[in-house]
Each structure stands twice: as C-alpha cells, then as structure tokens.
Write a protein that holds these residues in place. Sequence first.
Motif, PDB file in Angstrom:
ATOM      1  N   ASN A 201      50.862  61.193  -0.712  1.00 44.76           N
ATOM      2  CA  ASN A 201      52.054  60.361  -0.886  1.00 44.76           C
ATOM      3  C   ASN A 201      52.195  59.842  -2.315  1.00 44.76           C
ATOM      4  O   ASN A 201      52.797  58.804  -2.556  1.00 44.76           O
ATOM      5  N   LYS A 202      51.592  60.583  -3.241  1.00 44.04           N
ATOM      6  CA  LYS A 202      51.708  60.295  -4.669  1.00 44.04           C
ATOM      7  C   LYS A 202      51.274  58.860  -4.973  1.00 44.04           C
ATOM      8  O   LYS A 202      50.232  58.420  -4.514  1.00 44.04           O
ATOM      9  N   LEU A 203      52.066  58.117  -5.749  1.00 45.37           N
ATOM     10  CA  LEU A 203      51.652  56.777  -6.154  1.00 45.37           C
ATOM     11  C   LEU A 203      51.512  55.835  -4.957  1.00 45.37           C
ATOM     12  O   LEU A 203      50.739  54.872  -5.010  1.00 45.37           O
ATOM     13  N   ASP A 204      52.239  56.122  -3.880  1.00 45.22           N
ATOM     14  CA  ASP A 204      52.135  55.275  -2.693  1.00 45.22           C
ATOM     15  C   ASP A 204      50.766  55.409  -2.027  1.00 45.22           C
ATOM     16  O   ASP A 204      50.389  54.570  -1.204  1.00 45.22           O
ATOM     17  N   SER A 205      50.041  56.485  -2.357  1.00 45.16           N
ATOM     18  CA  SER A 205      48.709  56.684  -1.777  1.00 45.16           C
ATOM     19  C   SER A 205      47.631  55.957  -2.549  1.00 45.16           C
ATOM     20  O   SER A 205      46.490  55.875  -2.088  1.00 45.16           O
ATOM     21  N   GLU A 206      47.972  55.451  -3.730  1.00 52.84           N
ATOM     22  CA  GLU A 206      46.950  54.805  -4.556  1.00 52.84           C
ATOM     23  C   GLU A 206      46.521  53.477  -3.941  1.00 52.84           C
ATOM     24  O   GLU A 206      47.358  52.659  -3.566  1.00 52.84           O
ATOM     25  N   ASP A 207      45.206  53.304  -3.845  1.00 55.93           N
ATOM     26  CA  ASP A 207      44.685  52.064  -3.282  1.00 55.93           C
ATOM     27  C   ASP A 207      43.174  52.025  -3.446  1.00 55.93           C
ATOM     28  O   ASP A 207      42.504  53.049  -3.263  1.00 55.93           O
TER      29      ASP A 207
END
Length: 397
Positions: A201-207
């Motif tokens: 999910n691109k940047l939404d996957s960053e965590d």
Amino acid sequence: MKLPEDPGDFDPTAAGEYWINKRTIDHTENTIRSNRKDLEPFLGWCIEHEIERVGDLSEWTIEQYENYAHAREDWGGVTVKNKLQTLKQFLEFLGEKGAFDGYLHPAVTVPDLDRSQEVNTEKWDKTDALPQIRFMRDSPKWNGTFEHVVTEVAWFTGRRVQALSGLDLSDYTREPDADDPADGPFLDFKHRADEGTRLKNKLDSEDPVEISEDVADVLDHYIARDRNEKRDENGRKPLFTTRQGRASIAKIRGAIYIATQPCIRIACPHGENAEKCKYRKRDHASKCPSSRSPHRIRTGSIQWQLDQGISPDDVSDRVDASVETIRRHYDVPDDREKMENRRRKYTGVLEDSINDVEDSTDLSQSVEDHCEGTQSTPDSDESSDTNEDDSTVSPTK
C-alpha cells in the motif's frame, strides 16, 4: 509488443499480457502475480472457445464464462469472486482503450459473498505455530537461523513477505534513543520503490511495528550467527541476507515452508522418514502437506493477535490491512473465552502467549532426529506463486 491498429483486434492472450505489463507501473509484484493467476483461466477459456479477438467478446460470452467459473468444483466462492473481479478490471481497461462498442465490464457479475463465506479459515493455527516457535527458540540447532528468524518475524508482526524482504539492518531498533517515543524494540517498515523495495500500500504501509524483547533476542542471535554482511544493488544493508545480498521474496518463502514443517519438532504426521523425505529440501518443501505458506502465516498471526485481545484497529496498523478487512475476514469470536480475551492488550500479551505454551517435545531427541539437509540449502532464488523468498533471518516484534 506490437499493438494492433484496432484495439478490438487484440488476441485475448496478448491483450492480457499488455494489461498486466501496464499494471506493473503502479502495482506491487504480489498484486501483479495475483492478477495474472486470476486472469489465466479466462484467457485459456477464450483459446478453448476459439475467441481470437477481444472485439468478439460479448455479454453472452461473459455469461458463458461465469457459468463455467461457478461450475468448477475446485473453485470456492472466494476464488470465483477474485477471478471475476479481475476479469471485470481487465474488461474495463479494454473498454477504455476502445476495444468494444461501449463497455463490457458491467456485464460481469461479481458474487456478493456473505461474511461466513469470506472468512479466511486457511491459516497456520496458533496450536501449531506457538509450539513450533518455542521449539526453534529453545533449539541450539534452529535458534537464530534464517529459517527461524523470518518465520518468527512474519508471525509476530503479521507483515507480508514483501515487507520483510525490504527491511534494512537500520530499520531494526533494539534500544530506542532517549528522545524516541518508542519504549522498546521495533521494526520500521518503509516504502522504497525507487530503490527496489516496495510495500503493498505504498506510503500507507509505512509504520514502525513493536516487537517483544524475546523476538529482538532472536534477531540479535541471527545477526550474530547467520546474517551475511552484504549490501544490495542499491548499496543498502539488508536485514535479511543471502551470500549474494538481499534475501528475495522467494528465498524467504522457501525458508518459511521449511520452518513450518512439524517434523522438525515431532514425528512426521504423515508417517514419512524425515531423513529420507524429499519435502525436507527447500526446492520441494512447499509440497509437504503440513508446511505453510507466508500467507497462511499472516492469516494465522492476525487471528492470533485478535484472540489475544488486540483491537482490530491496532492489528490493522501492525499488519498493514484495513480495519474493514480485519473485521470482515478475521474478527470472528466464537466463544466466551475469545470474548474475554479481547479485553486484554498488546505486545507483552503476545509474547506471554508464546512463553506460556506447554510443549512436551523432547528437544534432544528432536534435534538428534532432525534432518541435516533442511538447514543448508543453496542461496538460489526460487520463484513460487505462493508469493515470497530467502535464507537465514532475524525475528521482530
């Protein structure tokens, strides 16, 4: 690929390949693999029915294919839904390119499944996973190996293999700085598409995802024991490596298939001799009836985290899945114990769940019986549609 003058003259197979290639620009490898797999039956059906032009497709031919899909005994409801949904997207693309007189994709009826049909019941269940993880932690032979670490990190974080492959050594923090809001070890998942490692999910996957001290111990042991001090083609230092560099998705997949075989801990449930069984070799491990793919690890992990009392919202952040998906496919408490467990929370609870497992495995006997061939396998990348790959890794979360 040479394009026809009229989009309607596209051969269905060539059109399918063109669509897939176009999607590689802004979709992940996993999505592309799934799209290809879901579209292939339709393209094969077109060949069988001598449909040589996409312009010859009609609402009637689409209905015939739908009947064929629903009639296949080896396709469950979710499979039919996925394949028809992909077909709908493919036909919409062709319609936008002018392959038809108007649009054909509205003719595809994607089944609307009820919740009971969509719940994912195929998983590495915690009754199998937790004793296996405890065994690998306690085993001098397995603890800190690539097989152990990637499996434990995949289980504890619930992240996709693609995300594990993209981790750098610097993404692992054992002891946060004083000014860091984190109060314990964690893994920081990052989308680096321009450097060859993407998240679904691109940047939404960053965590950043918290891991327990015990998982961090496994990671530390792996780093000291089996991690190769290698850089990838972009000069980055991967967390999970092979002798060639960054551990590929296929390499990690193969390691997980090996690590989930119950015969590393107990007698083979299928009556095979572990020392002679060909499924103990990485090239054949996925064919073992009891081995599990990374996706089954992920689904089992999600259900386990929910059962330990973590809310769907928090699990959503940890595993990079929407709350809607979590609730629809996994959050299915079926007894009073699960209802009570939902009131409990978090990383310590997850770790306690592993540590509290009672396992009567005779470690010394299991190690003695363990087949040496499963630990040393060539560092060659193997492609497998069960999506992901590589050698010795370290645990997280």
